[in-house]
Motif scaffolding. Structure first.
Motif, mmCIF file in Angstrom:
data_model
loop_
_atom_site.group_PDB
_atom_site.id
_atom_site.type_symbol
_atom_site.label_atom_id
_atom_site.label_comp_id
_atom_site.label_asym_id
_atom_site.label_seq_id
_atom_site.Cartn_x
_atom_site.Cartn_y
_atom_site.Cartn_z
ATOM 1 N N LEU A 142 0.711 -1.230 -0.034
ATOM 2 C CA LEU A 142 0.086 0.180 -0.007
ATOM 3 C C LEU A 142 0.794 1.322 0.070
ATOM 4 C CD1 LEU A 142 -3.202 -0.900 2.426
ATOM 5 C CD2 LEU A 142 -2.902 -0.967 -0.243
ATOM 6 N N ASP B 143 -0.203 5.796 -7.177
ATOM 7 C CA ASP B 143 -1.702 6.472 -7.337
ATOM 8 C C ASP B 143 -1.960 8.015 -7.137
ATOM 9 O OD1 ASP B 143 -2.416 4.213 -8.367
ATOM 10 O OD2 ASP B 143 -3.752 3.572 -6.368
ATOM 11 N N PHE C 192 8.690 -4.463 3.526
ATOM 12 C CA PHE C 192 8.616 -5.802 2.779
ATOM 13 C C PHE C 192 9.692 -6.781 3.080
ATOM 14 C CE2 PHE C 192 9.940 -7.510 -1.280
ATOM 15 C CZ PHE C 192 8.927 -8.634 -1.168
ATOM 16 N N LEU D 146 2.037 -10.579 -7.016
ATOM 17 C CA LEU D 146 1.554 -9.274 -6.352
ATOM 18 C C LEU D 146 2.218 -8.018 -7.329
ATOM 19 C CD1 LEU D 146 -0.064 -8.590 -3.891
ATOM 20 C CD2 LEU D 146 2.201 -7.497 -3.080
ATOM 21 N N GLU E 46 0.681 -5.595 -10.474
ATOM 22 C CA GLU E 46 0.730 -4.308 -10.516
ATOM 23 C C GLU E 46 1.217 -3.679 -11.527
ATOM 24 O OE1 GLU E 46 -0.972 -2.387 -7.937
ATOM 25 O OE2 GLU E 46 -0.170 -0.576 -8.034
ATOM 26 N N LYS F 179 -9.860 6.815 2.261
ATOM 27 C CA LYS F 179 -8.759 7.032 1.407
ATOM 28 C C LYS F 179 -9.241 8.023 0.157
ATOM 29 C CE LYS F 179 -9.586 2.343 -0.494
ATOM 30 N NZ LYS F 179 -9.113 1.043 -0.791
#
Ligand code: FPP
Ligand code: MG
Length: 324
Positions: A86, A93, A121, A147, A151, A230
């Motif tokens: 995130l 984003d 991570f 993952l 993305e 958010k």
């Protein structure tokens, strides 16, 4: 239209003992970072999410006690992988708000956010790999590769030509893979990694991950910032192909759909929302979403008793989806 999470709150309450252990474990992990980075790491674990992925670990390990160290280690590692992703996602984003708080990106800038995501991570992987089981290690590494590739596929798919099949492969990567892994971590602790339960729980996890991303996509259109906590509309602004847009383009007459997809960027969100209403997009999204949840239920149907919490998760997620 607000977010309906009444059932989810009751469900989450049933895991209160588990999640209070989890929060303590996450705080402990953050406190172990270097002095100079501790504040950022602590801020990151402090902002409370829904803990969906740890809850999947718990759902799939119903006979394991909340205080079990291995259970909590697995739940922490999956939540930390999620948190790291995130932090990076908010840079991608350009999002200012997450879980009702300023994002790490907004607070500390892109450089710190990228590096902190990397550090958290790596820490999560340390936890996941410390189990010593080769299978868990391999699955952890594969999950993160999938993952990240999901993305990347999403970032590359900005041509507005994403169809349903491509969309599913993106969300299977960016979201469903971690849900699947969470279910595997719980189920393999409960019954062993080669068990039928572990295989079934993973299948259910993948479907629930898909459903969750569909829900998230719909919320970007239907839910206000104050309700979701958010930044709203980032999907549209970052030209992300989400379920409502794909369904809309699929429902419109071919000519109209081709014209729209060519200059989608120049349309305002309100204009698109109007079109979505005209073509009954929300109802269709809900149907696709419910189809995924039905598959999740089917995957674990024969494990009567053992499947109870996972089925409750299905009900709670279904209840959260905006229906109007
Ligand atoms: C949220 O999607 C983002 C994801 C589900 C995955 C993001 C993955 C990466 C950035 C790869 C890097 C991975 C690691 C482990 C460092 P969204 O933007 O649709 O959802 P949102 O509305 O919550 O922002
Ligand atoms: Mg995002």
């Amino acid at each position: 239209m607000g977010l309906n999470n009444k059932k989810f709150k009751i469900f989450a309450e049933s895991f209160k003992k588990h999640t209070s252990q989890l929060k303590a474990s996450l705080r402990k992990q953050a406190a172990g970072f270097e002095k100079e980075v501790r504040k950022q790491a602590s801020d990151c674990v402090k902002a409370q999410g829904k803990y969906l992925r740890p809850m999947l670990v718990y759902c799939c390990a119903p006979s394991i006690k909340p205080q079990d160290a291995e259970l909590q280690k697995r739940a922490s590692s999956v939540e930390l992988i999620h948190l790291a992703s995130l932090i990076h996602d908010d840079v991608i984003d350009n999002a200012d708000l997450r879980r009702g708080e300023e994002t790490i990106f907004k607070k500390f800038g892109a450089r710190t956010a990228i590096l902190l995501g990397d550090a958290i991570f790596a820490h999560a992987m340390q936890l996941a790999l410390s189990d010593g089981s080769r299978e868990i290690s391999m699955k952890a590494v594969e999950t993160v590769k999938t993952l990240s590739q999901g993305e990347i596929m999403q970032t590359l798919a900005k041509d507005r030509k994403t169809d349903m099949q491509k969309y599913l492969s993106i969300i299977d990567g960016k979201t469903a893979s971690l849900f699947e892994f969470a279910c595997f971590l719980g189920a393999s602790l409960e019954c062993g990694s080669g068990s039928e339960w572990a295989a079934a729980a993973q299948k259910a996890g993948k479907r629930l991950g898909r459903a969750y991303q569909m829900f998230d996509d719909v919320c970007d259109w239907k839910i206000s910032e104050s309700e979701s906590g958010k930044t709203a509309g980032t999907d549209f602004l970052s030209e992300k192909q989400t379920l409502p847009v794909i369904v809309l383009l699929g429902e419109m007459p071919k000519k109209e759909s081709a014209a729209l997809s060519k200059n989608l960027k120049s349309r305002t969100p309100d204009e698109l929302k109007q079109k979505m209403r005209r073509f009954g997009v929300l109802e269709k999204c809900v149907k696709i979403f419910e189809g995924e949840i039905a598959e999740a239920r089917k995957a674990v149907a024969k494990f009567e008793g053992q499947n109870a919490k996972l089925l409750e998760f299905c009900d709670a997620l279904s209840d959260m989806m905006p229906h109007s």
